[in-house]
Design a protein around this motif. Structure first.
Motif, short mmCIF file in Angstrom:
data_model
loop_
_atom_site.label_atom_id
_atom_site.label_comp_id
_atom_site.label_asym_id
_atom_site.label_seq_id
_atom_site.Cartn_x
_atom_site.Cartn_y
_atom_site.Cartn_z
N ARG A 138 2.48 1.57 -3.38
CA ARG A 138 1.13 2.14 -4.26
C ARG A 138 0.87 3.68 -4.40
N VAL A 139 1.16 4.14 -3.15
CA VAL A 139 1.11 5.55 -3.27
C VAL A 139 2.36 6.21 -3.94
N LYS A 193 -3.45 4.97 -8.22
CA LYS A 193 -2.56 4.44 -8.67
C LYS A 193 -2.98 3.82 -10.11
N LEU A 226 -8.29 5.70 2.36
CA LEU A 226 -6.91 5.21 2.03
C LEU A 226 -7.26 4.27 1.14
N GLN A 275 -6.21 -3.57 -9.09
CA GLN A 275 -6.64 -2.04 -8.46
C GLN A 275 -8.11 -2.27 -8.48
N SER A 309 -3.96 11.05 -2.47
CA SER A 309 -3.52 9.60 -1.93
C SER A 309 -2.35 9.84 -0.68
N THR A 347 -6.30 5.29 -2.73
CA THR A 347 -4.90 4.60 -3.49
C THR A 347 -5.18 3.74 -4.60
N GLU A 397 0.74 -1.24 0.00
CA GLU A 397 0.07 -0.02 -0.06
C GLU A 397 1.00 1.28 -0.07
N PHE A 455 -2.70 8.76 3.21
CA PHE A 455 -1.87 8.00 3.96
C PHE A 455 -1.54 8.32 5.31
#
Length: 558
Positions: free
Chosen positions: A295-296, A379, A371, A428, A354, A375, A292, A358
């Protein structure tokens, strides 16, 4: 805007430029969403941007074309070896990113929000995503150690990842296996308990930053149940306390389309020593926390790639003359530049959203649904647009842009990794379904965020706001149906991902445009292109009419 008030025009060549100072979008979105962070770190970001456009860019071009990593398989005595050889310029730039605080500034007693690390990642990807990738994984490993590791392991290993003296260890995340791909729950790597730790046995099929100093690996202890609930997460050092290499073998380095400077290998764990960060049933959760975080960073990296595509295209357009004039004066070239700029603004807004989510989820558990939702959306959409913008940059530069002597060729090859790194579009879409149509109330968070953004819209965007509201009603109805009939989710998940990411990007642009005429034009254009239907082929484009205001750095084309 008069010529006297205009920013300095784009340079003829991008190499040697300050990538932060030339990129207005990142600064503008940070100033609006996190002004205190920008105030504390603007000088630091500018210095980083100067380094990225200078030494880092020079290294990236050299490594990509002339000195990619190689694998040394024997030592000087003829014995078997498994050592990744990096050229000195790559190795030094990688270490310099940590020395400048790309990871370390976000840890410790005076830690900055992770948004700062993500912004550094944006600038890294403008020059070299082959260094952004290992920096991302180092941050992911550090994040998991800080949040989930036992105190002894955290105290022993975390300082090695976050130090800022140029000697930090880099991280890796070893989850992918040949038979499983994105299905981490199918892991077959074994973890065998021993005195003082664990021994891991198995093959990790796609390990970026091969040869990293500390890597997180998923493995299944003997006797643990099948599936994700039986996985543990283990920290595997590259070397043992005595200095000898750990018991794993890098079988080969992958030959890849892009990110050629980054060593990516197949790693055979042959009883490699590891310490347990999280045992079953929490091992998969620990690895997902790392993914995660990554991915951000991926969203910021994709936005950074778009920033570079825009920079390359604009610099070429202002200095290239054809038929007696700079090509930036021709309407079709201006349309193409507007397309890249519009998508870049949307991607930067999504990435910053994003990143803020986070940091908020670090403080509040009830922020996790948002989140997870944002995300997946960020992404996906930023990666899709990074590839498209890179193609447009190659097309605008033309034949030169297609050659390896020009940065656009590398940019296009490297952009493709953002679409597959840490889960492609279908993954995703599944993440989005879990966050919005399952137990998590991510759909409510989505509606709340979009609605709040629209409340800040300027009056001139009334029609755009109405279009977004119509799309929001459609999505709300679709999610309600999917909650009642979840079996339909896999069929429509990709379409839902498309629509929700477009809606969120549009809402964020509209929100940002409240006191910004330039963004208002781009926001209206975005809504018309993505949510407003085809429209008339011959309609005027208000953004094209106001091109000189949207691109003040190209105003002096003569």
């Amino acid at each position: 805007m008069s010529a006297a008030d205009s920013p300095a025009p784009y340079p003829e060549r991008t190499a040697g430029s300050n990538f932060f100072d030339l990129d207005d979008a990142l600064r503008r979105h940070l100033a609006r969403r996190s002004p205190e962070l920008l105030a504390r770190n603007e000088t630091r970001l500018s210095d980083f941007g100067g380094w990225a456009g200078g030494k880092l860019e020079e290294q990236a071009a050299y490594t990509d074309r002339h000195a990619p990593p190689r694998l040394e398989v024997t030592d000087r005595d003829g014995g078997l070896s498994s050592r990744v050889i990096l050229n000195p310029a790559y190795r030094d730039c990688h270490a310099e990113a940590y020395r400048r605080g790309a990871i370390g500034l976000c840890f410790g007693p005076k830690a900055e929000p992770h948004l700062l690390s993500f912004a550094f990642g944006y600038l890294l990807s403008m020059a070299d995503i082959s260094i952004h990738c290992p920096v991302t994984m180092t941050g992911a490993v550090a994040h998991v150690l800080e949040r989930m590791a036992p105190a002894e392991i955290r105290g022993r290993y975390l300082p090695e990842l976050v130090r800022m003296d140029g000697k930090a260890l880099s991280g890796g995340t070893w989850a992918t296996e040949r038979h499983g791909g994105s299905d981490i729950g199918a892991t077959t790597t074994r973890a065998v308990g021993t005195d003082g730790g664990w021994r891991l046995h198995g093959l990790k099929w796609f390990t970026s930053n091969a040869g990293s100093g500390l890597a997180l690996a998923t493995a299944r202890p003997d006797g643990a149940p099948r599936g994700g609930k039986g996985l543990g997460c283990y920290l595997v050092p590259g070397h043992l306390p005595g200095g000898e290499p750990n018991a794993y073998n890098i079988r080969r380095l992958k030959e890849k389309l892009g990110t050629r400077g980054l060593p990516t290998g197949e790693i055979e764990l042959e009883g490699a020593f590891g310490v347990e960060v999280a045992g079953p049933p929490d091992g998969l959760r620990a690895m997902m926390a790392a993914l995660e975080y990554s991915r951000v960073h991926n969203a910021f990296g994709a936005a950074g790639l778009q920033a570079r595509a825009l920079l390359e295209a604009a610099c070429w357009a202002i200095h290239r003359r054809a038929f007696g004039r700079p090509i930036a004066n021709y309407p079709m070239v201006r349309e193409a530049l507007l397309d890249i700029a519009m998508e870049h603004e949307a991607s930067t807004a999504l990435a910053v959203e994003s990143g803020l989510a986070f940091d908020e989820a670090e403080r509040r558990e009830d922020a996790i649904p948002w989140l997870r939702t944002v995300t997946a959306l960020a992404k996906y959409r930023t990666a899709e647009q990074a590839v498209r913008s890179s193609v447009r940059a190659v097309e605008l530069v033309g034949g030169n842009g297609y050659t390896e002597e020009w940065p656009t060729a590398r940019l296009y090859r490297d952009a493709l990794v953002t679409a597959v790194w840490e889960g492609p579009a279908n993954i995703q879409a599944l993440e989005l379904l879990r966050a919005t149509t399952g137990r998590l109330p991510g759909d409510y968070a989505f509606v709340e965020r979009v609605t709040a953004a629209l409340e800040s819209a300027p009056d001139r965007l009334t029609d755009a706001v109405a279009t977004i509201r119509e799309g929001l009603s459609e999505v709300t109805a679709a999610i309600a149906r999917l909650r009642a009939r979840p079996e339909e989710g896999p069929r429509v998940g990709r379409r839902l991902l498309d629509r929700m990411s477009d809606l969120l990007a549009a809402a964020l642009l509209v929100e940002a445009a409240r006191n910004d005429e330039r963004l208002a034009l781009l926001a209206g254009r975005f809504v018309h292109r993505h949510l407003g239907g085809a429209g008339s082929l011959l309609d005027d484009d208000p953004a094209l009419t106001a091109f000189d205001m949207i691109f003040p750095r190209i105003e002096r084309t003569g």
